[in-house]
Design an enzyme around this catalytic site. Structure first.
Site, PDB file in Angstrom:
ATOM      1  N   ASP A 134      -8.053  -4.811  -1.015  1.00 32.21           N
ATOM      2  CA  ASP A 134      -8.486  -5.618  -2.158  1.00 32.21           C
ATOM      3  C   ASP A 134      -8.188  -7.104  -2.014  1.00 32.21           C
ATOM      4  O   ASP A 134      -8.739  -7.919  -2.752  1.00 32.21           O
ATOM      5  CB  ASP A 134      -7.803  -5.108  -3.443  1.00 32.21           C
ATOM      6  CG  ASP A 134      -8.261  -3.707  -3.775  1.00 32.21           C
ATOM      7  OD1 ASP A 134      -9.479  -3.481  -3.770  1.00 32.21           O
ATOM      8  OD2 ASP A 134      -7.406  -2.839  -4.019  1.00 32.21           O
ATOM      9  N   HIS A 178       0.842  -1.195   0.000  1.00 30.21           N
ATOM     10  CA  HIS A 178       0.000   0.000   0.000  1.00 30.21           C
ATOM     11  C   HIS A 178       0.874   1.240   0.000  1.00 30.21           C
ATOM     12  O   HIS A 178       1.953   1.236   0.601  1.00 30.21           O
ATOM     13  CB  HIS A 178      -0.927   0.013   1.220  1.00 30.21           C
ATOM     14  CG  HIS A 178      -2.063   0.959   1.057  1.00 30.21           C
ATOM     15  ND1 HIS A 178      -1.959   2.291   1.371  1.00 30.21           N
ATOM     16  CD2 HIS A 178      -3.313   0.772   0.569  1.00 30.21           C
ATOM     17  CE1 HIS A 178      -3.111   2.884   1.087  1.00 30.21           C
ATOM     18  NE2 HIS A 178      -3.946   1.989   0.609  1.00 30.21           N
TER      19      HIS A 178
HETATM   20  N1  COA Z   1       4.178  -7.216  -4.914  1.00 24.63           N
HETATM   21  C1  COA Z   1       5.512  -7.288  -5.003  1.00 24.63           C
HETATM   22  N2  COA Z   1       6.328  -6.260  -4.787  1.00 24.63           N
HETATM   23  C2  COA Z   1       5.747  -5.095  -4.477  1.00 24.63           C
HETATM   24  C3  COA Z   1       4.371  -4.930  -4.368  1.00 24.63           C
HETATM   25  C4  COA Z   1       3.580  -6.057  -4.602  1.00 24.63           C
HETATM   26  N3  COA Z   1       2.244  -5.978  -4.518  1.00 24.63           N
HETATM   27  N4  COA Z   1       4.080  -3.673  -4.054  1.00 24.63           N
HETATM   28  C5  COA Z   1       5.245  -3.043  -3.966  1.00 24.63           C
HETATM   29  N5  COA Z   1       6.253  -3.898  -4.228  1.00 24.63           N
HETATM   30  C6  COA Z   1       7.689  -3.599  -4.229  1.00 24.63           C
HETATM   31  C7  COA Z   1       8.050  -2.889  -5.518  1.00 24.63           C
HETATM   32  O1  COA Z   1       8.369  -3.783  -6.537  1.00 24.63           O
HETATM   33  C8  COA Z   1       9.204  -2.036  -5.072  1.00 24.63           C
HETATM   34  O2  COA Z   1      10.325  -2.841  -4.978  1.00 24.63           O
HETATM   35  P1  COA Z   1      11.782  -2.284  -5.404  1.00 24.63           P
HETATM   36  O3  COA Z   1      12.026  -1.167  -4.456  1.00 24.63           O
HETATM   37  O4  COA Z   1      12.655  -3.461  -5.235  1.00 24.63           O
HETATM   38  O5  COA Z   1      11.622  -1.817  -6.816  1.00 24.63           O
HETATM   39  C9  COA Z   1       8.814  -1.629  -3.651  1.00 24.63           C
HETATM   40  O6  COA Z   1       7.949  -2.672  -3.189  1.00 24.63           O
HETATM   41  C10 COA Z   1       8.086  -0.306  -3.607  1.00 24.63           C
HETATM   42  O7  COA Z   1       7.024  -0.369  -4.558  1.00 24.63           O
HETATM   43  P2  COA Z   1       6.224   0.877  -5.085  1.00 24.63           P
HETATM   44  O8  COA Z   1       5.353   0.464  -6.211  1.00 24.63           O
HETATM   45  O9  COA Z   1       7.154   2.018  -5.316  1.00 24.63           O
HETATM   46  O10 COA Z   1       5.396   1.217  -3.810  1.00 24.63           O
HETATM   47  P3  COA Z   1       4.153   2.097  -3.779  1.00 24.63           P
HETATM   48  O11 COA Z   1       4.018   2.560  -2.405  1.00 24.63           O
HETATM   49  O12 COA Z   1       4.141   3.103  -4.846  1.00 24.63           O
HETATM   50  O13 COA Z   1       3.039   1.009  -4.169  1.00 24.63           O
HETATM   51  C11 COA Z   1       1.022   0.011  -4.610  1.00 24.63           C
HETATM   52  C12 COA Z   1       1.796   0.959  -3.695  1.00 24.63           C
HETATM   53  C13 COA Z   1      -0.322  -0.225  -3.960  1.00 24.63           C
HETATM   54  C14 COA Z   1       0.815   0.690  -5.972  1.00 24.63           C
HETATM   55  C15 COA Z   1       1.804  -1.309  -4.793  1.00 24.63           C
HETATM   56  O14 COA Z   1       2.036  -1.902  -3.545  1.00 24.63           O
HETATM   57  C16 COA Z   1       1.086  -2.259  -5.715  1.00 24.63           C
HETATM   58  O15 COA Z   1       1.194  -2.133  -6.926  1.00 24.63           O
HETATM   59  N6  COA Z   1       0.329  -3.255  -5.147  1.00 24.63           N
HETATM   60  C17 COA Z   1      -0.422  -4.171  -5.953  1.00 24.63           C
HETATM   61  C18 COA Z   1      -1.668  -3.515  -6.508  1.00 24.63           C
HETATM   62  C19 COA Z   1      -2.720  -3.301  -5.451  1.00 24.63           C
HETATM   63  O16 COA Z   1      -3.024  -4.187  -4.672  1.00 24.63           O
HETATM   64  N7  COA Z   1      -3.317  -2.102  -5.459  1.00 24.63           N
HETATM   65  C20 COA Z   1      -4.390  -1.769  -4.547  1.00 24.63           C
HETATM   66  C21 COA Z   1      -3.971  -0.719  -3.578  1.00 24.63           C
HETATM   67  S1  COA Z   1      -5.203  -0.485  -2.331  1.00 24.63           S
END
Ligand code: COA
Length: 379
Positions: A316, A265
């Site tokens: 989710d 998240h």
């Molecule tokens: N699975 C695997 N790795 C994940 C991950 C996931 N669901 N979410 C984040 N990471 C990892 C990224 O690959 C990244 O790794 P790195 O630093 O080695 O590149 C690190 O964690 C940070 O990710 P980032 O996307 O920058 O974090 P964020 O805070 O922007 O992401 C989300 C938030 C929600 C967009 C992200 O966790 C995600 O895409 N989750 C899956 C989609 C989802 O469930 N969305 C609903 C949100 S309520």
């Protein structure tokens, strides 16, 4: 540009940028606390109803008995969508994505609301009531139409959650399931400046109409990194197939740097408090329906992601298997999110209209400067 601006822009995604003052809701990502107008989400999930929570979000206080009855009556009087819009639904291609359908029909609803362009509080609340009452009708109607079934007219004696399940399935839900769905609507109602809510505020900040702002919110919610994740969680569970495949599936997915849907998240660094409730519903529904496989798989993935990446499930993750066990089609999970989030979107739109300033941030320019124009023959 200041250094502070540069560093936050370089981080990307406006993380940690405070873009508005709001009294609607707050997320404490470190402690895993979500509040609406000061009330803890667990307290509301335990004791409130979706209708009461909507009143709270819009008005800043819990309703008195007559205020709640009045709001419920207004919702019920507005469940039915204009005939032109239900007829329009019948003309859409049957394979149209339900979020695309919802986006288009919400936009069209604006044609039939004479006061729909007013940004004054009284008229805007009326429009918010219509939208909150009618989104469930649109979602259920599209499900019936695309699967060749007759439309079910809304039952004005039922609350929003129960009426939605009735219009979707053609039969009344059992009381425990209707209550679980009602709580799911409470849990999804607001989440501060998430991507779709921010979108609605940006649109409303131009003093554009609520239908336009909500249409934009639906478009933002549809993305797989936002509301679209719940559908993708269920697709993932089906793709994995069984508990014994989880470890090898995760090995490969993480090696390929795939995001595991429903995990992680942007704000919560611990358990998402909404997941606590949805985990419980997924378990209860699995036991009730004699199919705990989805819950068991989800739990194993949750544990594996915590062990491997220190990441927690978000809203989710368990809503996917809970909705699936309620016989809701996969691609309707995100429209259901909108059925609830309409309350938060409209609360934020009302707040924005009430103290408006055009939202217009700056970009940190990282392109070239002083480049001289070259005639086309010389390039
Ligand atoms: N699975 C695997 N790795 C994940 C991950 C996931 N669901 N979410 C984040 N990471 C990892 C990224 O690959 C990244 O790794 P790195 O630093 O080695 O590149 C690190 O964690 C940070 O990710 P980032 O996307 O920058 O974090 P964020 O805070 O922007 O992401 C989300 C938030 C929600 C967009 C992200 O966790 C995600 O895409 N989750 C899956 C989609 C989802 O469930 N969305 C609903 C949100 S309520």
């Amino acid at each position: 540009m200041t250094t502070a601006k540069e560093s936050s822009a370089a981080k990307g995604g406006l993380r940690d940028v405070v873009a508005a003052q709001s009294s609607i809701g707050d997320v404490n990502g470190e402690k895993g606390i979500l509040i609406y107008q000061g009330y803890d989400i667990h307290d509301l999930a335990e004791n409130s109803t979706f209708e009461e929570t909507v009143f709270l979000l819009w008005n800043g206080h819990l309703p008195k008995k007559d205020e709640l009855e009045d709001l419920k009556k207004q919702f019920q009087a507005n469940y039915k969508v204009p005939t032109e819009v239900s007829e329009m639904l019948k003309t859409f291609p049957k394979d149209a994505n339900p979020m695309d359908v919802l986006r288009t029909t919400v936009s069209a609803l604006g044609f039939y609301d004479k006061e729909g362009h007013s940004t004054g509080r009284e008229a805007a609340v009326k429009t918010a009531i219509k939208l909150t009452a009618q989104l469930p009708t649109l979602v259920a109607a599209w499900e019936r139409i695309r699967s060749g079934k007759d439309l079910i007219a809304p039952d004005a004696s039922l609350g929003i959650a129960e009426n939605f399940l009735y219009m979707l399935r053609g039969e009344k839900a059992e009381a425990d399931e209707a209550r679980m769905f009602d709580i799911a609507l409470i849990l999804h109602a607001d989440h501060e400046l998430n991507a779709s809510t921010f979108t609605t505020r940006v649109i409303a900040g131009t003093l554009a109409d609520i239908y336009g702002a909500v249409t934009g919110g639906i478009a933002a919610l549809a993305g797989p990194l936002h509301g679209g994740a719940n559908t993708n969680v269920m697709k993932m569970l089906k793709e994995i197939g069984s508990e014994d495949q989880i470890d090898s599936w995760l090995d490969k997915a993480l090696e390929e740097k795939r995001k595991i849907m429903g995990i992680g998240h942007a704000v919560y660094k611990t358990e998402d408090p909404r997941a606590t409730w949805l985990r419980k519903f997924s378990k209860q529904l699995g036991e009730k329906k004699g199919d705990s496989s989805w819950f068991n798989m989800s739990q194993k993935i949750e544990k594996a992601m915590l062990d491997r990446k220190g990441m927690y499930p978000n809203v989710d993750f368990y809503s996917a298997s809970a909705y699936y066990l309620m016989d809701i089609p996969l691609d309707q999970f995100t429209p259901i999110f909108a059925v609830s989030r309409i309350s938060g979107w409209t609360a934020h739109i009302l707040e924005q209209y009430g103290n408006n300033k055009l939202i217009r941030p700056r970009a940190e320019y990282i392109g070239e400067r002083d480049v001289k124009y070259t005639p086309i023959e010389q390039r």
